[in-house]
Each structure stands twice: as C-alpha cells, then as structure tokens.
Design an enzyme around this catalytic site. Structure first.
Site, mmCIF file in Angstrom:
data_model
loop_
_atom_site.group_PDB
_atom_site.id
_atom_site.type_symbol
_atom_site.label_atom_id
_atom_site.label_comp_id
_atom_site.label_asym_id
_atom_site.label_seq_id
_atom_site.Cartn_x
_atom_site.Cartn_y
_atom_site.Cartn_z
ATOM 1 N N LYS A 230 0.809 -1.217 0.000
ATOM 2 C CA LYS A 230 0.000 0.000 0.000
ATOM 3 C C LYS A 230 0.841 1.266 0.000
ATOM 4 C CE LYS A 230 -3.805 0.561 0.197
ATOM 5 N NZ LYS A 230 -4.671 0.594 1.394
ATOM 6 N N GLU B 293 -6.001 12.980 2.236
ATOM 7 C CA GLU B 293 -7.138 12.582 3.062
ATOM 8 C C GLU B 293 -7.251 13.447 4.315
ATOM 9 O OE1 GLU B 293 -6.682 8.411 3.770
ATOM 10 O OE2 GLU B 293 -6.672 7.922 1.627
#
Length: 475
Positions: free
Chosen positions: A282, A289
């Site tokens: 990831k 965000e």
C-alpha cells in the site's frame, strides 16, 4: 494571583477556579499582552496618572518579562487564573506593590480583546504567507500541464475535454479569494479596543487614540460597550479559515481520486504518502485525506463560536472566554496542514498519456457537435437534439463520436458535413475554447501568467504588512 476578590468573604471553590481558569490556553497571548501593557503604560505616564519613576520601572520590568516569556524562563504557575494575572504576578515579583499600578484605567475586558486582535493579525498574516506559497506551487504545477488534455468533470462524469493545467489552476483562484478575504478582514480588525475599560470607558485621562497608534492599529473604538463585546473579527476569521479548509478539502478529494488505481493519473511522492501496517504494497495519499478530513474541524470551530455569540446580551460576558480555543485550534490546524499540502502538490507527477486517452471518453466531444451546428445557424435546441442522437447511435453500436461515418452524421442532420471532424478531436475541442477564461492552451497560459503576477503582488503586500506588524510588535 487573582485580579479581583476584595469584596468576597470566601475564596473561589476549587471547581469554580478550575472552570474559570484559562491560563492553559491563553498563555500564548503573553507577548501581545505585554505589548498592549506597554502601550497602556505610555498613556498612564503622559497623562500623569503614574510618575515618571514608576512608569520607567514598570516599563523596564515589562521588557524583562517579554524576554523571559520568550525564553521560557517565566511561566504560569498553578495559582494563575489567566495570562493577565500571571503577568501581573511577574511584575509584582519584580516591583512589589508598584507592579499593580498598571491596572489603572484598564479591565481584562478591553485588555483581552486587544491581545486577541494582535494575535489574530499576526497569525492571519502567517496563514496568508502559507497560502501564497501554496498558490505558487499550484501555478507552477499547472504550467507544466498547459498542453496536456484530460477529461473535465461535472457530477464526477466526463463532461468536456480540458487542459489539465486549467484544471489545476482553478485552485489558485479559490485561494486568491481567500487572500482577498484576509486583506478585507485586516481592515476591519485593525481597530484598537484598549481604553474601553470594563464597558464604559474611563474617568482617568486616557488617550485611546494614542494607544491605537502605539499598537499599530488603524483606528480606535467608537463605542466602548461594543469594543469589549465585539468578537466579529474572531467569527469572520474562523469563516475565512473554514473556507480555506473547504478549498483544501477539494484538493484532497481530487488528489485521492487521481491517486487511486481506477484513475491512476497521479503519482504522489513517497515523501507525502504513507503505508499500511498490514498490507506491504500500500501507498496511501494520507496528506490528501487529512486535508479533506480536517475541513470538518475548521467548520466545527466556526459553528462553535457563532453559537456561543448568538445570544450574548449587553457588554462583556464570560462566555467570550470560549472564543480562543476554537480560533487557536483553527490557526494551528492550518499552519500544520498548508505546508504539507503545498509539498504534496509540488512533488506530484501526472500521467499525461492516461489523461489524454481518457479525455474523449464518455462522449465528451458531444458539445462540439452542437456548437458546430450553431455556427451553421442551426438553433441550439435543434443542435442539442442532433448531438444527443449522435451519442445514442454511438451507444447502440459501441463506438465513439469520431467513429461515426460521414453518411451517419449527415443522416442525423444535413449540416453535419465533413467539416465537423475538425472539432471531433480533443485537440480541436481544446483549441476552439478561446473565450476569456476558457480551456484553450493559449488562454490557460494567459490565466496562469496573470495569476502568477497577482501571486507576486500578494506576496509583496503581505510581506509589507507582516514587516510593519513585526516592527510594531518589537518596538
């Protein structure tokens, strides 16, 4: 030390003192409180309320306190109620009873709002500097992609092809409005409340005009009751900070989408990404965000203060103690967030090929057909229907608009001759959008050049305001 109590027969209960105590958050006002105290001392001395000897001694002690506060060698203690009582304790430790002389003609009511205005001006200027740096990063990045096409979106659906530089540069316009709001706010906030006292002014020979000049404000209060109860400048600043947060949230949302595997347009720098504690593959756009997430905090702080202010009667009420923590939090949040988002923007690379391949998808060239017919003197309603018929035919045969044959186009509308093919390309669509503010590369280059010029002007203006404020604070 308490700044009140002479008429009380009992000390405050522990619970009362704990609830009333604000030193844990208002200590950051200490440098501004010392500055306003020195301005107040000046009028007490020139008016003869204090002797020259007392005034000189208090001024020397205030200067010492300023250095000690900056170094961290003078700090609040458990018995200090607020920043004002802590600093008066510091004066009394240096001067004895003479340290309490400075309180003459002044209340914590006019004192605290003066301090908060000075803090607000200082930190809103710092926010402005960070916004200017972000604008510069946006415009530099936009200039790299002026000639690169991408789908433009409405409703998160393909709408029309745009220059990707145009897409990026739109954010600079939003932050330009934020800068304009800060500049307007500065004019309304640069009003000195010092001298208003608790609410009614003073019977002592004070000079609010003189303290206003000494503190660098543009003017002084017109109504002493309003002066101590006004927190419009806090609410307005929180609105501006909330709008900045909303604009950052939009950037965060777009970067999050562009960095997804589905879009795969944006390659966010490792320096502005994080990983997963369980999934080793990831790479998460956490800065984007967090930019999106923290906007809720900024809006919440605005709502908190507006709700607190909405029902306050008459002059000062202790409810106003609740103005500082939301404001401080919004300032701190943005000063943490803005440099990170600026870094993310300046280091992101975009996949030109993928964006270009996506630009004509979703029948994004349909408007070009309608506009072509309008230039042939076909009423737009008729042209719109014809373009829609082209889209329907493509959908039924799994083709794109440019794949329709000449005969199919003419069958839909006789005016759709071979000339329409010149606009049924992304290149043709982009270069035809030459109206002011449009997406043609020449227009986008003009927009970015003008925005860069305005960015430089804002940088010089804010630098000048910041320099004058720092000079005033250091005097």
């Amino acid at each position: 030390m308490a700044l009140w109590g002479g008429r009380f027969s009992q000390n405050a209960a522990d619970a009362t003192f704990a609830l009333s105590r604000s030193i844990d958050f208002d200590w950051r006002l200490a440098p501004y409180d010392i500055r306003s105290s020195r301005a107040h001392l000046g009028v007490l001395a020139t008016s003869g309320v204090l002797s020259p000897e007392d005034a000189h001694a208090i001024d020397a002690a205030l200067r010492e306190l300023y250095v000690e506060v900056a170094k961290g060698s003078f700090l609040p203690i458990a018995t200090d109620e607020d920043v004002h009582s802590a600093l008066e304790r510091g004066l009394s430790e240096k001067l004895g009873a003479r340290g309490g002389s400075l309180r003459a003609g002044r209340s914590r009511n006019d004192q605290v709002t003066t301090d908060l205005r000075l803090f607000a001006i200082d930190h809103m200027l710092e926010i402005a500097r960070e916004i200017i740096a972000m604008q510069s990063a946006i415009l530099e990045k936009a200039s790299e992609y002026i000639n690169d096409s991408a789908p433009g979106f409405t409703h998160i659906q393909h709408a029309q092809p745009v220059s990707f530089g145009h897409e990026l540069a739109k954010h600079a316009q939003a932050f330009a409005r934020d800068l304009d709001r800060i500049k307007d706010w500065l004019a309304r906030t640069s009003v000195s409340p010092l001298g208003a006292g608790a609410l009614a002014g003073s019977s002592l020979p004070l000079d609010p005009q003189a303290t206003s000049r000494a503190l660098g404000f543009d003017s002084h209060f017109a109504n002493s009751i309003d002066a101590v109860s006004d927190r419009d400048y806090v609410a307005e600043a929180l609105f501006i900070l909330s709008m900045i947060g909303v604009h950052l949230s939009r950037i965060g949302e777009e970067w999050t989408l562009w960095a997804s595997s589905e879009f795969a347009w944006a390659k966010v720098s490792d320096a502005y990404s994080t990983g997963s504690s369980i999934m080793p593959q990831k790479k998460n756009p956490d800065i984007a965000e967090l930019a999106r997430g923290k906007s809720g905090r900024l809006v919440g702080n605005l709502v908190s203060v507006l709700t607190m202010l909405k029902g306050l009667p008459f002059a000062y009420n202790r409810d106003l103690q609740e103005d500082k923590e939301p404001f401080f939090d919004s300032i701190d949040t943005l000063l943490l967030l803005l440099p990170a988002v600026t870094g993310m923007i300046s280091t992101t690379e975009f996949d030109r090929e993928k964006m270009a391949l996506a630009a004509p998808l979703g029948f994004s060239l349909a408007t070009e057909i309608a506009d072509y017919l309008v230039l042939k003197k076909i009423p737009f309603a008729t042209a719109h229907e014809a373009a829609g018929a082209c889209v329907a035919l493509c959908e039924s045969s799994n083709r794109l608009l440019h794949q329709l044959s000449d005969s199919e186009l003419v069958a839909i509308n006789p005016a759709l001759d071979e000339g329409v093919r010149a606009v049924l390309t992304v290149h043709g669509a982009l270069h035809s959008r030459t109206s002011a503010g449009g997406t043609s590369p020449t227009r986008v280059a003009e927009q970015i050049k003008a925005a860069m010029k305005n960015n430089i002007a804002s940088k010089l203006d804010i630098a000048d305001k910041s320099s004058r404020f720092m000079e005033m604070m250091g005097s």
